[in-house]
Scaffold this motif. Structure first.
Motif, mmCIF file in Angstrom:
data_model
loop_
_atom_site.group_PDB
_atom_site.id
_atom_site.type_symbol
_atom_site.label_atom_id
_atom_site.label_comp_id
_atom_site.label_asym_id
_atom_site.label_seq_id
_atom_site.Cartn_x
_atom_site.Cartn_y
_atom_site.Cartn_z
ATOM 1 N N LYS A 31 0.836 -1.206 0.000
ATOM 2 C CA LYS A 31 0.000 0.000 0.000
ATOM 3 C C LYS A 31 0.870 1.255 0.000
ATOM 4 O O LYS A 31 0.586 2.222 -0.713
ATOM 5 N N ARG A 32 1.923 1.246 0.799
ATOM 6 C CA ARG A 32 2.806 2.418 0.836
ATOM 7 C C ARG A 32 3.499 2.610 -0.507
ATOM 8 O O ARG A 32 3.587 3.739 -1.017
ATOM 9 N N PHE A 33 3.978 1.510 -1.095
ATOM 10 C CA PHE A 33 4.701 1.593 -2.362
ATOM 11 C C PHE A 33 3.792 2.113 -3.476
ATOM 12 O O PHE A 33 4.091 3.117 -4.138
ATOM 13 N N TYR A 34 2.676 1.433 -3.702
ATOM 14 C CA TYR A 34 1.808 1.804 -4.819
ATOM 15 C C TYR A 34 0.993 3.062 -4.528
ATOM 16 O O TYR A 34 0.632 3.797 -5.458
ATOM 17 N N GLY A 35 0.731 3.303 -3.260
ATOM 18 C CA GLY A 35 0.053 4.545 -2.914
ATOM 19 C C GLY A 35 0.876 5.753 -3.303
ATOM 20 O O GLY A 35 0.354 6.733 -3.849
ATOM 21 N N GLU A 36 2.184 5.679 -3.055
ATOM 22 C CA GLU A 36 3.048 6.795 -3.439
ATOM 23 C C GLU A 36 3.330 6.794 -4.931
ATOM 24 O O GLU A 36 3.369 7.858 -5.562
ATOM 25 N N ALA A 56 -7.678 -1.226 -4.338
ATOM 26 C CA ALA A 56 -7.054 0.072 -4.596
ATOM 27 C C ALA A 56 -7.998 0.931 -5.433
ATOM 28 O O ALA A 56 -8.711 0.430 -6.311
ATOM 29 N N TYR A 57 -7.938 2.235 -5.173
ATOM 30 C CA TYR A 57 -8.811 3.196 -5.862
ATOM 31 C C TYR A 57 -7.993 4.340 -6.438
ATOM 32 O O TYR A 57 -6.982 4.763 -5.856
ATOM 33 N N SER A 58 -8.449 4.825 -7.591
ATOM 34 C CA SER A 58 -7.919 6.039 -8.194
ATOM 35 C C SER A 58 -9.091 6.969 -8.442
ATOM 36 O O SER A 58 -10.065 6.586 -9.117
ATOM 37 N N GLU A 59 -9.029 8.154 -7.846
ATOM 38 C CA GLU A 59 -10.133 9.116 -7.925
ATOM 39 C C GLU A 59 -11.452 8.474 -7.493
ATOM 40 O O GLU A 59 -12.506 8.699 -8.079
ATOM 41 N N ARG A 138 -12.001 2.284 -13.483
ATOM 42 C CA ARG A 138 -11.216 3.286 -14.210
ATOM 43 C C ARG A 138 -9.992 2.569 -14.781
ATOM 44 O O ARG A 138 -9.320 1.808 -14.088
ATOM 45 N N SER A 139 -9.701 2.792 -16.050
ATOM 46 C CA SER A 139 -8.534 2.184 -16.685
ATOM 47 C C SER A 139 -8.078 3.082 -17.827
ATOM 48 O O SER A 139 -8.776 4.010 -18.239
ATOM 49 N N ARG A 140 -6.872 2.780 -18.319
ATOM 50 C CA ARG A 140 -6.290 3.527 -19.434
ATOM 51 C C ARG A 140 -6.220 5.022 -19.152
ATOM 52 O O ARG A 140 -6.425 5.861 -20.025
ATOM 53 N N ARG A 141 -5.944 5.324 -17.888
ATOM 54 C CA ARG A 141 -5.693 6.683 -17.423
ATOM 55 C C ARG A 141 -4.450 6.627 -16.553
ATOM 56 O O ARG A 141 -4.093 5.564 -16.028
ATOM 57 N N PRO A 142 -3.751 7.736 -16.351
ATOM 58 C CA PRO A 142 -2.542 7.696 -15.520
ATOM 59 C C PRO A 142 -2.799 7.044 -14.165
ATOM 60 O O PRO A 142 -3.767 7.349 -13.480
ATOM 61 N N GLY A 143 -1.910 6.117 -13.800
ATOM 62 C CA GLY A 143 -2.027 5.423 -12.533
ATOM 63 C C GLY A 143 -2.978 4.248 -12.543
ATOM 64 O O GLY A 143 -3.291 3.702 -11.486
ATOM 65 N N THR A 144 -3.429 3.815 -13.734
ATOM 66 C CA THR A 144 -4.361 2.688 -13.819
ATOM 67 C C THR A 144 -3.902 1.710 -14.890
ATOM 68 O O THR A 144 -3.038 2.001 -15.720
ATOM 69 N N LEU A 237 11.736 4.153 -4.008
ATOM 70 C CA LEU A 237 10.861 3.446 -3.080
ATOM 71 C C LEU A 237 11.361 2.040 -2.739
ATOM 72 O O LEU A 237 10.687 1.302 -2.032
ATOM 73 N N GLY A 238 12.536 1.678 -3.256
ATOM 74 C CA GLY A 238 13.129 0.390 -2.912
ATOM 75 C C GLY A 238 12.976 -0.687 -3.949
ATOM 76 O O GLY A 238 13.375 -1.835 -3.725
ATOM 77 N N GLY A 239 12.389 -0.353 -5.110
ATOM 78 C CA GLY A 239 12.243 -1.328 -6.177
ATOM 79 C C GLY A 239 13.413 -1.289 -7.136
ATOM 80 O O GLY A 239 14.465 -0.706 -6.854
ATOM 81 N N ARG A 240 13.232 -1.912 -8.300
ATOM 82 C CA ARG A 240 14.302 -2.022 -9.284
ATOM 83 C C ARG A 240 13.773 -1.744 -10.680
ATOM 84 O O ARG A 240 12.589 -1.975 -10.976
#
Length: 269
Positions: A31-36, A56-59, A138-144, A237-240
């Motif tokens: 949640k912290r990773f994808y939330g940010e 998870a929700y976007s807008e 919601r899809s095909r929008r930034p963050g989705t 965020l600690g990924g690669r």
């Protein structure tokens, strides 16, 4: 929804990606990773009855979910779910077409019915028969979510499997030496404008996906406004970064890995 997604019943046509989720060892960390990274917010924990599934929700609209791994031996992975009006019937067709069921179909309360299938090479995808939850809000929008493709080794084995199951229309591409096929829903003119997913043959041209130990798999894409900035944020965020941002005919893409090991891609169009 566009033509490729919409069904006359108002849901998703069979074989169209309608949902994605990630199986993680640490959902709160996810949640912290994808939330940010994507600006997602998350609903309340539904409790053990629904496997502590974190939507998870976007807008304010549902876009994905994170779930805790019930068994540490399970892969840390993003899974795409393909829509169906009858998950049990589709599971039977999967088996007859040469695939298998990793998890037999089961009801998920009033939300729908799910299953996990594998194609003849072992690439895993989900089945989803919508109830109160049809899929992406919601899809095909930034963050989705915006795209998914299966990486295979033997297209002569894999292509007939999916095309028999879902009746996809096909369009073949040569992307700088990568053998790639797009799939469009039945009735749509086949081509990139209606495509809902695709198949890529693993080869030296597919970089990290060409290694002998790489198992056939699906890759889930999320749309972003800046692929380079997103890749930098993943590292922060600690990924690669698994495959650095680069241009393709349809935009700028990168393949990334979160801080728990789940691989996903991003597309800047």
């Amino acid at each position: 929804m566009d033509y490729a997604e919409q069904d006359t019943a108002g849901g998703y046509a069979e074989g169209v990606p309608c949902w994605v989720d990630a199986m993680l060892p640490d959902v709160e960390g996810g949640k912290r990773f994808y939330g940010e990274l994507f600006g997602w917010t998350f609903g309340e924990d539904p409790g053990p009855e629904y496997g502590h599934y974190a939507q998870a929700y976007s807008e304010g609209l549902p876009v994905a979910a994170l779930a805790p791994k019930a068994d540490g031996r399970m892969p840390t992975v993003w899974t795409v779910y393909l829509a169906t009006p009858d998950a049990a019937a589709l599971a039977g067709r999967v088996k007859r077409a040469g695939g298998s069921m990793v998890r037999e179909v089961l009801p998920v309360g009033p939300f729908g019915t799910m299953g996990l299938a594998a194609d003849p090479e072992g690439a895993v995808f989900g089945l989803w028969q919508g109830g109160t939850h049809q899929g992406f809000g919601r899809s095909r929008r930034p963050g989705t979510y915006c795209w998914s493709e299966v990486y295979s080794r033997d297209k002569a084995l894999v292509d007939p499997f999916y095309e028999t199951l879902f009746g996809y229309g096909v369009h073949d591409l040569d992307l700088d030496g990568i053998d790639f096929r797009t799939w469009s829903p039945p009735g749509a003119p086949a081509g990139p404008g209606t495509a809902i997913g695709g198949r890529s043959v693993m080869s030296p041209a597919t970089d990290g996906y060409s290694r002998p130990e790489t198992h056939p798999h699906f890759l889930v894409y999320f749309q972003v406004t800046d692929a380079d900035a997103t890749a930098a944020a993943v590292v922060r965020l600690g990924g690669r970064v698994q495959l650095a941002p680069h241009d393709i005919p349809y935009g700028r893409v990168a393949v990334l890995r979160d801080n728990q090991g789940a691989t996903f891609a991003v597309l800047q169009d």
